[in-house]
Design an enzyme around this catalytic site. Sequence first.
Site, PDB file in Angstrom:
ATOM      1  N   GLY A  35       0.818  -1.201   0.000  1.00 13.58           N
ATOM      2  CA  GLY A  35       0.000   0.000   0.000  1.00 13.58           C
ATOM      3  C   GLY A  35       0.854   1.253   0.000  1.00 13.58           C
ATOM      4  O   GLY A  35       2.024   1.219  -0.395  1.00 13.58           O
ATOM      5  N   HIS A  38       2.285   4.939  -4.789  1.00 17.32           N
ATOM      6  CA  HIS A  38       2.756   6.143  -5.487  1.00 17.32           C
ATOM      7  C   HIS A  38       2.885   5.810  -6.969  1.00 17.32           C
ATOM      8  O   HIS A  38       2.522   4.701  -7.399  1.00 17.32           O
ATOM      9  CB  HIS A  38       4.077   6.629  -4.878  1.00 17.32           C
ATOM     10  CG  HIS A  38       5.098   5.542  -4.724  1.00 17.32           C
ATOM     11  ND1 HIS A  38       5.658   4.883  -5.798  1.00 17.32           N
ATOM     12  CD2 HIS A  38       5.641   4.959  -3.622  1.00 17.32           C
ATOM     13  CE1 HIS A  38       6.516   3.973  -5.364  1.00 17.32           C
ATOM     14  NE2 HIS A  38       6.514   3.987  -4.040  1.00 17.32           N
ATOM     15  N   HIS A  41       4.244   2.430  -8.028  1.00 15.14           N
ATOM     16  CA  HIS A  41       3.301   1.304  -8.005  1.00 15.14           C
ATOM     17  C   HIS A  41       2.376   1.355  -9.220  1.00 15.14           C
ATOM     18  O   HIS A  41       2.038   0.319  -9.804  1.00 15.14           O
ATOM     19  CB  HIS A  41       2.442   1.340  -6.733  1.00 15.14           C
ATOM     20  CG  HIS A  41       3.211   1.155  -5.462  1.00 15.14           C
ATOM     21  ND1 HIS A  41       3.428   2.179  -4.572  1.00 15.14           N
ATOM     22  CD2 HIS A  41       3.807   0.056  -4.930  1.00 15.14           C
ATOM     23  CE1 HIS A  41       4.120   1.712  -3.541  1.00 15.14           C
ATOM     24  NE2 HIS A  41       4.368   0.438  -3.734  1.00 15.14           N
ATOM     25  N   GLN A 158      15.502  -7.878  -3.673  1.00 16.78           N
ATOM     26  CA  GLN A 158      14.208  -8.544  -3.483  1.00 16.78           C
ATOM     27  C   GLN A 158      13.729  -9.162  -4.799  1.00 16.78           C
ATOM     28  O   GLN A 158      13.230 -10.294  -4.826  1.00 16.78           O
ATOM     29  CB  GLN A 158      13.177  -7.533  -2.974  1.00 16.78           C
ATOM     30  CG  GLN A 158      11.748  -8.045  -2.996  1.00 16.78           C
ATOM     31  CD  GLN A 158      10.768  -7.071  -2.393  1.00 16.78           C
ATOM     32  OE1 GLN A 158      10.603  -7.023  -1.191  1.00 16.78           O
ATOM     33  NE2 GLN A 158      10.089  -6.281  -3.216  1.00 16.78           N
ATOM     34  N   MET A 189      11.247   6.765  -6.369  1.00 18.34           N
ATOM     35  CA  MET A 189      10.009   6.851  -5.591  1.00 18.34           C
ATOM     36  C   MET A 189       9.953   5.714  -4.577  1.00 18.34           C
ATOM     37  O   MET A 189      10.326   4.586  -4.885  1.00 18.34           O
ATOM     38  CB  MET A 189       8.807   6.784  -6.515  1.00 18.34           C
ATOM     39  CG  MET A 189       8.638   8.054  -7.289  1.00 18.34           C
ATOM     40  SD  MET A 189       7.039   8.145  -8.054  1.00 18.34           S
ATOM     41  CE  MET A 189       7.274   9.677  -8.962  1.00 18.34           C
ATOM     42  N   SER A 190       9.500   6.039  -3.371  1.00 18.85           N
ATOM     43  CA  SER A 190       9.397   5.050  -2.301  1.00 18.85           C
ATOM     44  C   SER A 190       8.327   5.522  -1.320  1.00 18.85           C
ATOM     45  O   SER A 190       8.202   6.728  -1.075  1.00 18.85           O
ATOM     46  CB  SER A 190      10.742   4.954  -1.571  1.00 18.85           C
ATOM     47  OG  SER A 190      10.559   4.327  -0.315  1.00 18.85           O
ATOM     48  N   SER A 191       7.595   4.574  -0.764  1.00 17.65           N
ATOM     49  CA  SER A 191       6.574   4.941   0.232  1.00 17.65           C
ATOM     50  C   SER A 191       7.231   5.597   1.435  1.00 17.65           C
ATOM     51  O   SER A 191       6.597   6.351   2.170  1.00 17.65           O
ATOM     52  CB  SER A 191       5.802   3.703   0.685  1.00 17.65           C
ATOM     53  OG  SER A 191       5.258   3.044  -0.426  1.00 17.65           O
TER      54      SER A 191
HETATM   55  O1  PAF Z   1       8.210  -4.558  -1.964  1.00 16.05           O
HETATM   56  C1  PAF Z   1       7.243  -4.635  -1.163  1.00 16.05           C
HETATM   57  O2  PAF Z   1       6.373  -3.763  -1.119  1.00 16.05           O
HETATM   58  C2  PAF Z   1       7.147  -5.845  -0.225  1.00 16.05           C
HETATM   59  O3  PAF Z   1       8.406  -6.271   0.173  1.00 16.05           O
HETATM   60  C3  PAF Z   1       6.323  -7.001  -0.844  1.00 16.05           C
HETATM   61  C4  PAF Z   1       6.982  -7.564  -2.086  1.00 16.05           C
HETATM   62  C5  PAF Z   1       4.920  -6.528  -1.180  1.00 16.05           C
HETATM   63  C6  PAF Z   1       6.210  -8.154   0.172  1.00 16.05           C
HETATM   64  O4  PAF Z   1       5.590  -7.740   1.334  1.00 16.05           O
END
Ligand code: PAF
Length: 283
Positions: A35, A38, A41, A158, A189-191
Amino acid sequence: MPRNPTVVRTVPALRRAVDALRARKATVALVPTMGALHDGHVSLVRLARRRAQRVVVSIFVNPTQFAPTEDFGSYPRTWKEDVAKLAAENVELIWHPEVKAMYPDGFATRIVPEGPATAGLEDRFRPHFFGGVATVVGKLFTQVRPDIAIFGEKDFQQLRVVTQMAADLDLGVKVIGSKTVRERDGLAMSSRNVYLSPDERRVAPTLNRVMKDTAARLRAGEDTAAAMAEGAAAITQAGFVLDYLEVRHATTLAPIGSLKDGPMRMLVAARLGTTRLIDNIAV
Ligand code: PAF
């Protein structure tokens, strides 16, 4: 006309909703998120839309990827705005489980990823992180059973970890990376950018600027160790506490000495005040 996405909160409701989406063999893309959506996403959702006929977005702030000292409690939660953004993109389904639906009482299984998850980058500073990510993403994949899943390149390690996991465990999901979306001044961009004070926000684009300059020097054939040391010094001088600035093999994330040894990725993590920023670029 944007349509409100269906929101489901339990696994049985999710299964029914995904079965309905799959009618007439439609392909399904999953965009996993926490969630606080931004434009980065939104670009993941748009890529999902180009690659599949139906788009499912999960919104779940996953407690198992936060250490007790980290920001799980204060992580930005902007549900109404998130739903409006996803409606504007005509997302069909939002999977928004309660913590109890993901981790019911007695939950006792955890995926322990290796390979890119133990490359000595994020895992060195957040040892709990990739176990939590792999476990929740493994669950999301088996719950939604998407054909493809889209992850941002911004969390490059990741992306490598979930790609490796999907292949190793035969999860039947094709993981696709999506380019990092940046502010006009280059900040990824990052939350978590909302945590930056105005002064920190002015300094934050230094990370991207230094990486671009350093990458240009490596492409011009300069000595890797010398260019990286100067890059690290420039980041520290700008006011960051540097966790790492490294170049790695773009697929294995193993250390790499020069561009002759394979595709190279530069990765950085650094703290400005209490905010930790990560970023990366191709060299
Ligand atoms: O990148 C993220 O927002 C989180 O690490 C993810 C992949 C949704 C897992 O919770």
